[in-house]
Design a protein around this motif. Sequence first.
Motif, PDB file in Angstrom:
ATOM      1  N   PRO A 109       0.795  -1.039  -0.126  1.00 48.53           N
ATOM      2  CA  PRO A 109      -0.071  -0.005   0.103  1.00 48.53           C
ATOM      3  C   PRO A 109       0.822   1.171   0.004  1.00 48.53           C
ATOM      4  CG  PRO A 109       0.170  -1.048   2.079  1.00 48.53           C
ATOM      5  CD  PRO A 109       0.813  -1.900   1.349  1.00 48.53           C
ATOM      6  N   TYR A 110       1.427   1.624  -1.220  1.00 49.11           N
ATOM      7  CA  TYR A 110       2.172   2.843  -1.473  1.00 49.11           C
ATOM      8  C   TYR A 110       1.480   4.007  -0.937  1.00 49.11           C
ATOM      9  CZ  TYR A 110       6.023   5.638  -3.162  1.00 49.11           C
ATOM     10  OH  TYR A 110       7.058   6.476  -3.438  1.00 49.11           O
ATOM     11  N   GLY A 211       9.868  -0.155  -1.271  1.00 47.79           N
ATOM     12  CA  GLY A 211       9.439   1.005  -0.164  1.00 47.79           C
ATOM     13  C   GLY A 211       9.584   2.272  -1.038  1.00 47.79           C
ATOM     14  N   ARG A 212       8.982   3.516  -0.252  1.00 46.88           N
ATOM     15  CA  ARG A 212       8.962   4.640  -0.657  1.00 46.88           C
ATOM     16  C   ARG A 212      10.389   5.244  -1.287  1.00 46.88           C
ATOM     17  NH1 ARG A 212       6.660   7.257   3.831  1.00 46.88           N
ATOM     18  NH2 ARG A 212       4.591   6.445   3.224  1.00 46.88           N
ATOM     19  N   LEU A 213      10.189   5.999  -2.526  1.00 45.94           N
ATOM     20  CA  LEU A 213      11.151   6.434  -2.993  1.00 45.94           C
ATOM     21  C   LEU A 213      11.550   7.758  -2.222  1.00 45.94           C
ATOM     22  CD1 LEU A 213       9.710   6.264  -6.445  1.00 45.94           C
ATOM     23  CD2 LEU A 213      12.189   6.016  -6.224  1.00 45.94           C
ATOM     24  N   PHE A 214      12.830   8.149  -1.889  1.00 48.69           N
ATOM     25  CA  PHE A 214      12.990   9.294  -0.821  1.00 48.69           C
ATOM     26  C   PHE A 214      14.266  10.429  -1.621  1.00 48.69           C
ATOM     27  CE2 PHE A 214      15.349   5.940   0.771  1.00 48.69           C
ATOM     28  CZ  PHE A 214      16.698   6.471   0.832  1.00 48.69           C
ATOM     29  N   ASN A 270      10.562   2.125   4.995  1.00 40.12           N
ATOM     30  CA  ASN A 270       9.891   3.423   4.863  1.00 40.12           C
ATOM     31  C   ASN A 270      10.167   4.443   5.963  1.00 40.12           C
ATOM     32  OD1 ASN A 270       8.151   3.467   2.301  1.00 40.12           O
ATOM     33  ND2 ASN A 270       7.238   1.474   3.067  1.00 40.12           N
ATOM     34  N   PHE A 271      10.166   5.643   5.660  1.00 38.58           N
ATOM     35  CA  PHE A 271      10.573   6.694   6.690  1.00 38.58           C
ATOM     36  C   PHE A 271       9.046   7.408   7.048  1.00 38.58           C
ATOM     37  CE2 PHE A 271      14.621   6.015   4.462  1.00 38.58           C
ATOM     38  CZ  PHE A 271      15.290   5.870   5.496  1.00 38.58           C
ATOM     39  N   GLU A 272       9.057   7.831   8.346  1.00 37.02           N
ATOM     40  CA  GLU A 272       8.028   8.786   8.904  1.00 37.02           C
ATOM     41  C   GLU A 272       8.367   9.176  10.232  1.00 37.02           C
ATOM     42  OE1 GLU A 272       4.692  10.734   8.266  1.00 37.02           O
ATOM     43  OE2 GLU A 272       4.946   8.721   6.975  1.00 37.02           O
ATOM     44  N   ASP A 273       8.585  10.569  10.329  1.00 36.04           N
ATOM     45  CA  ASP A 273       9.003  11.521  11.407  1.00 36.04           C
ATOM     46  C   ASP A 273      10.102  11.031  12.207  1.00 36.04           C
ATOM     47  OD1 ASP A 273       6.829  12.924  10.515  1.00 36.04           O
ATOM     48  OD2 ASP A 273       5.246  12.135  11.931  1.00 36.04           O
TER      49      ASP A 273
END
Length: 305
Positions: A109-110, A211-214, A270-273
């Motif tokens: 679930p991107y 995972g999410r590109l960053f 994935n990254f978050e905060d």
Amino acid sequence: MKDLISLLNSIIHKLFSYDKWNIGYVSQSPENLILTKQLNGKINWLSEDKADYAADPFTANINGRVHLYYEELNFWKGRGEIMMTDDMHFKNKKKVNGIMKNEIHLSYPYMFTDSDQLYCIPETATAKQVALYQIDMNNPYKFEKIRVLLEGQSFVDSSIIRYNNKYWLFTSVSGEHGVLYLFYADKLDSPFKAHKQNPIRVASNVSRSAGRLFIVGQKLYMPSQNPKRCYGGSVMINEITTITETDFQYQTAFELLPQEPYNEGLHTINFEDGILVVDGKRKVFSAMGPLKKVIRKLKNLNKPN
């Protein structure tokens, strides 16, 4: 005699063990990951859920609270479902509503934000489409289908990011190894055009997103799955050195290895905060192992790899 014992142990292990995926996290920023080229210490693993798989973790900050979205899979059902929890545990998980009918396998679930709106592109390869969904910020388990971005093939692990004033959609096609597909658009509601180099030939450990590109220091990075040792064995971090409508170049920077006790695999980050969320795989022994393996093989006949 030793050879016979070794052979018997190998047969027993093969018959009665199966994969168990779980989710964990560490305190780490994208900048620190690129600087250190490794996970920042020991992973904090969630207390395991009863489901066989809890994997493909993505996070979203909704009204100041981190929500976790992930794939849940039980061998008995044989189809992945997208679940959500508003804390880093499985006690209050909810099934996401509004994606597709129950017979469709759902995963990856991107999640991403755009213009203060939260969106998701789940993997719906069995429907042969990549669709954009908007999340209800007041009811984060409710998804609304906005539009179809791509269709006609079994696209897997589709990932999107806005970079250099364009939206770039990275995806792969089930069964096509060592191949990456790239699409682009000026706006999120515009048609996505195929990159001139499609299908783009890449290393086998780069062709499928993890995972999410960053972005770090104006440089674009893409995590990818490394299947060389086994499915979901580790994650490669790749720097996209050139990305235009006509050219695409990359270089692999480093590898992230799985960590005990889930040392059999790692295939999503994935990254978050300030948090880096990951998944991990370990082997589980059970008398139901042979039956679960048979059921999984039967179900996989109708599910993309």
